[in-house]
Design a protein around this motif. Structure first.
Motif, PDB file in Angstrom:
ATOM      1  N   GLY A 177      30.658  40.139  35.327  1.00  0.00           N
ATOM      2  CA  GLY A 177      32.073  40.532  35.658  1.00  0.00           C
ATOM      3  C   GLY A 177      32.162  41.862  36.442  1.00  0.00           C
ATOM      4  O   GLY A 177      32.927  41.635  37.413  1.00  0.00           O
ATOM      5  N   GLU A 178      31.452  42.839  35.937  1.00  0.00           N
ATOM      6  CA  GLU A 178      31.600  44.303  36.755  1.00  0.00           C
ATOM      7  C   GLU A 178      31.018  44.120  37.888  1.00  0.00           C
ATOM      8  O   GLU A 178      31.522  44.706  38.961  1.00  0.00           O
ATOM      9  N   GLN A 179      30.057  43.480  38.338  1.00  0.00           N
ATOM     10  CA  GLN A 179      29.260  43.303  39.551  1.00  0.00           C
ATOM     11  C   GLN A 179      29.997  42.402  40.294  1.00  0.00           C
ATOM     12  O   GLN A 179      30.375  42.655  41.731  1.00  0.00           O
ATOM     13  N   LEU A 180      30.725  41.405  39.828  1.00  0.00           N
ATOM     14  CA  LEU A 180      31.661  40.567  40.635  1.00  0.00           C
ATOM     15  C   LEU A 180      32.802  41.266  41.217  1.00  0.00           C
ATOM     16  O   LEU A 180      33.138  41.421  42.438  1.00  0.00           O
ATOM     17  N   VAL A 226      48.725  40.426  51.064  1.00  0.00           N
ATOM     18  CA  VAL A 226      47.568  40.379  50.037  1.00  0.00           C
ATOM     19  C   VAL A 226      46.429  39.148  50.419  1.00  0.00           C
ATOM     20  O   VAL A 226      46.894  38.159  50.856  1.00  0.00           O
ATOM     21  N   PHE A 227      45.309  39.751  50.406  1.00  0.00           N
ATOM     22  CA  PHE A 227      44.260  38.750  50.442  1.00  0.00           C
ATOM     23  C   PHE A 227      43.185  38.667  49.166  1.00  0.00           C
ATOM     24  O   PHE A 227      42.480  37.913  49.100  1.00  0.00           O
ATOM     25  N   LEU A 228      43.355  39.774  48.343  1.00  0.00           N
ATOM     26  CA  LEU A 228      42.358  40.044  47.212  1.00  0.00           C
ATOM     27  C   LEU A 228      43.262  40.589  46.315  1.00  0.00           C
ATOM     28  O   LEU A 228      43.749  41.617  46.448  1.00  0.00           O
ATOM     29  N   ILE A 229      42.740  40.182  44.910  1.00  0.00           N
ATOM     30  CA  ILE A 229      43.521  40.868  43.567  1.00  0.00           C
ATOM     31  C   ILE A 229      42.318  41.177  42.824  1.00  0.00           C
ATOM     32  O   ILE A 229      41.516  39.973  42.396  1.00  0.00           O
ATOM     33  N   VAL A 230      42.180  42.369  42.171  1.00  0.00           N
ATOM     34  CA  VAL A 230      41.041  42.530  41.443  1.00  0.00           C
ATOM     35  C   VAL A 230      41.819  42.841  40.076  1.00  0.00           C
ATOM     36  O   VAL A 230      42.355  43.993  40.181  1.00  0.00           O
ATOM     37  N   THR A 231      41.477  42.319  38.965  1.00  0.00           N
ATOM     38  CA  THR A 231      42.290  42.582  37.610  1.00  0.00           C
ATOM     39  C   THR A 231      41.117  43.664  37.319  1.00  0.00           C
ATOM     40  O   THR A 231      40.163  43.530  36.722  1.00  0.00           O
ATOM     41  N   ASP A 232      41.712  44.741  36.891  1.00  0.00           N
ATOM     42  CA  ASP A 232      41.217  46.013  36.487  1.00  0.00           C
ATOM     43  C   ASP A 232      41.316  46.060  34.922  1.00  0.00           C
ATOM     44  O   ASP A 232      41.760  47.010  34.559  1.00  0.00           O
ATOM     45  N   ASP A 233      40.761  45.145  34.519  1.00  0.00           N
ATOM     46  CA  ASP A 233      40.947  45.269  32.969  1.00  0.00           C
ATOM     47  C   ASP A 233      39.475  44.680  32.238  1.00  0.00           C
ATOM     48  O   ASP A 233      38.820  43.791  32.465  1.00  0.00           O
ATOM     49  N   PRO A 234      38.886  45.594  31.653  1.00  0.00           N
ATOM     50  CA  PRO A 234      37.549  45.403  31.143  1.00  0.00           C
ATOM     51  C   PRO A 234      37.309  43.969  30.042  1.00  0.00           C
ATOM     52  O   PRO A 234      36.560  43.144  30.250  1.00  0.00           O
ATOM     53  N   ASP A 235      38.515  43.514  29.753  1.00  0.00           N
ATOM     54  CA  ASP A 235      38.661  42.322  28.691  1.00  0.00           C
ATOM     55  C   ASP A 235      38.724  40.896  29.800  1.00  0.00           C
ATOM     56  O   ASP A 235      38.801  39.762  29.365  1.00  0.00           O
ATOM     57  N   GLU A 236      39.239  41.341  31.168  1.00  0.00           N
ATOM     58  CA  GLU A 236      39.556  40.202  32.016  1.00  0.00           C
ATOM     59  C   GLU A 236      38.894  40.237  33.460  1.00  0.00           C
ATOM     60  O   GLU A 236      39.764  40.727  34.443  1.00  0.00           O
ATOM     61  N   ARG A 237      37.565  40.339  33.565  1.00  0.00           N
ATOM     62  CA  ARG A 237      37.078  40.738  34.896  1.00  0.00           C
ATOM     63  C   ARG A 237      36.851  39.574  35.930  1.00  0.00           C
ATOM     64  O   ARG A 237      35.884  38.857  35.913  1.00  0.00           O
ATOM     65  N   TRP A 269      45.619  30.302  45.465  1.00  0.00           N
ATOM     66  CA  TRP A 269      44.944  31.477  44.868  1.00  0.00           C
ATOM     67  C   TRP A 269      44.082  31.224  43.465  1.00  0.00           C
ATOM     68  O   TRP A 269      44.807  31.234  42.363  1.00  0.00           O
ATOM     69  N   PRO A 270      42.719  30.806  43.679  1.00  0.00           N
ATOM     70  CA  PRO A 270      41.975  30.651  42.401  1.00  0.00           C
ATOM     71  C   PRO A 270      41.423  32.176  41.848  1.00  0.00           C
ATOM     72  O   PRO A 270      41.365  33.116  42.788  1.00  0.00           O
ATOM     73  N   SER A 271      41.266  32.183  40.794  1.00  0.00           N
ATOM     74  CA  SER A 271      40.772  33.406  39.990  1.00  0.00           C
ATOM     75  C   SER A 271      39.456  33.083  39.904  1.00  0.00           C
ATOM     76  O   SER A 271      39.065  31.862  39.352  1.00  0.00           O
ATOM     77  N   VAL A 272      38.222  33.797  39.950  1.00  0.00           N
ATOM     78  CA  VAL A 272      36.834  33.572  39.866  1.00  0.00           C
ATOM     79  C   VAL A 272      36.331  34.839  38.854  1.00  0.00           C
ATOM     80  O   VAL A 272      36.562  35.971  38.982  1.00  0.00           O
ATOM     81  N   GLY A 273      35.820  34.279  37.913  1.00  0.00           N
ATOM     82  CA  GLY A 273      35.149  35.093  36.713  1.00  0.00           C
ATOM     83  C   GLY A 273      33.752  34.883  36.983  1.00  0.00           C
ATOM     84  O   GLY A 273      33.111  34.018  37.653  1.00  0.00           O
ATOM     85  N   ALA A 274      32.897  35.923  36.257  1.00  0.00           N
ATOM     86  CA  ALA A 274      31.424  35.549  36.124  1.00  0.00           C
ATOM     87  C   ALA A 274      31.011  34.495  35.622  1.00  0.00           C
ATOM     88  O   ALA A 274      31.649  33.850  34.777  1.00  0.00           O
ATOM     89  N   GLY A 275      29.935  33.516  35.976  1.00  0.00           N
ATOM     90  CA  GLY A 275      29.610  32.267  35.703  1.00  0.00           C
ATOM     91  C   GLY A 275      27.965  31.990  36.065  1.00  0.00           C
ATOM     92  O   GLY A 275      27.723  32.991  36.995  1.00  0.00           O
TER      93      GLY A 275
END
Length: 129
Positions: A5-8, A41-52, A84-90
């Motif tokens: 998630g951090e790398q993402l 807006v074209f990108l939102i990064v959630t700056d929350d360690p529990d929701e990367r 607007w999809p949200s993308v998490g590590a996978g």
């Protein structure tokens, strides 16, 4: 090879900063790092360690396809869920994929901006290759 998630988030931020005319700020809340071009807006990064996660703009059909194919891509948390999809590590989420999604989101948003307000292509900061 999948990423954390951090790398993402780092990859998305780096890709956004490399695009011409990109502005970054936190206009909504402290935990949302927002990237814009020409005020849109074209990108939102959630700056929350529990929701990367990162959230990008796509065409609705492409968004549906991504959500079906990748379990870590979900309807966007903060914007219109169709666009607007949200993308998490996978397992199948890669740095290359994140860069492509950020670039595509930027181009989609830029297409809606009048030519006179668009940043010049090839300007300083534009990613090469």
């Amino acid at each position: 090879m999948s990423i954390t998630g951090e790398q993402l988030q780092q990859t998305a931020r780096s890709a956004a900063r490399d695009l011409p005319g990109t502005d970054q700020g936190r206009p909504f809340v402290d935990k949302l790092d927002v990237y814009k071009v020409a005020g849109k807006v074209f990108l939102i990064v959630t700056d929350d360690p529990d929701e990367r996660i990162v959230t990008v703009k796509v065409e609705p059909d492409h968004g549906r396809s991504l959500r079906r194919r990748y379990p870590s891509i979900t309807p966007g948390r903060y914007l219109d869920k169709k666009h607007w999809p949200s993308v998490g590590a996978g397992e199948e989420i890669t740095e290359h994929m994140i860069r492509d999604l950020v670039d595509h989101s930027y181009e989609l948003v830029l297409d809606s901006v009048p030519r006179a307000r668009r940043p010049r292509a090839g300007g300083e900061g534009r990613r090469k290759g």
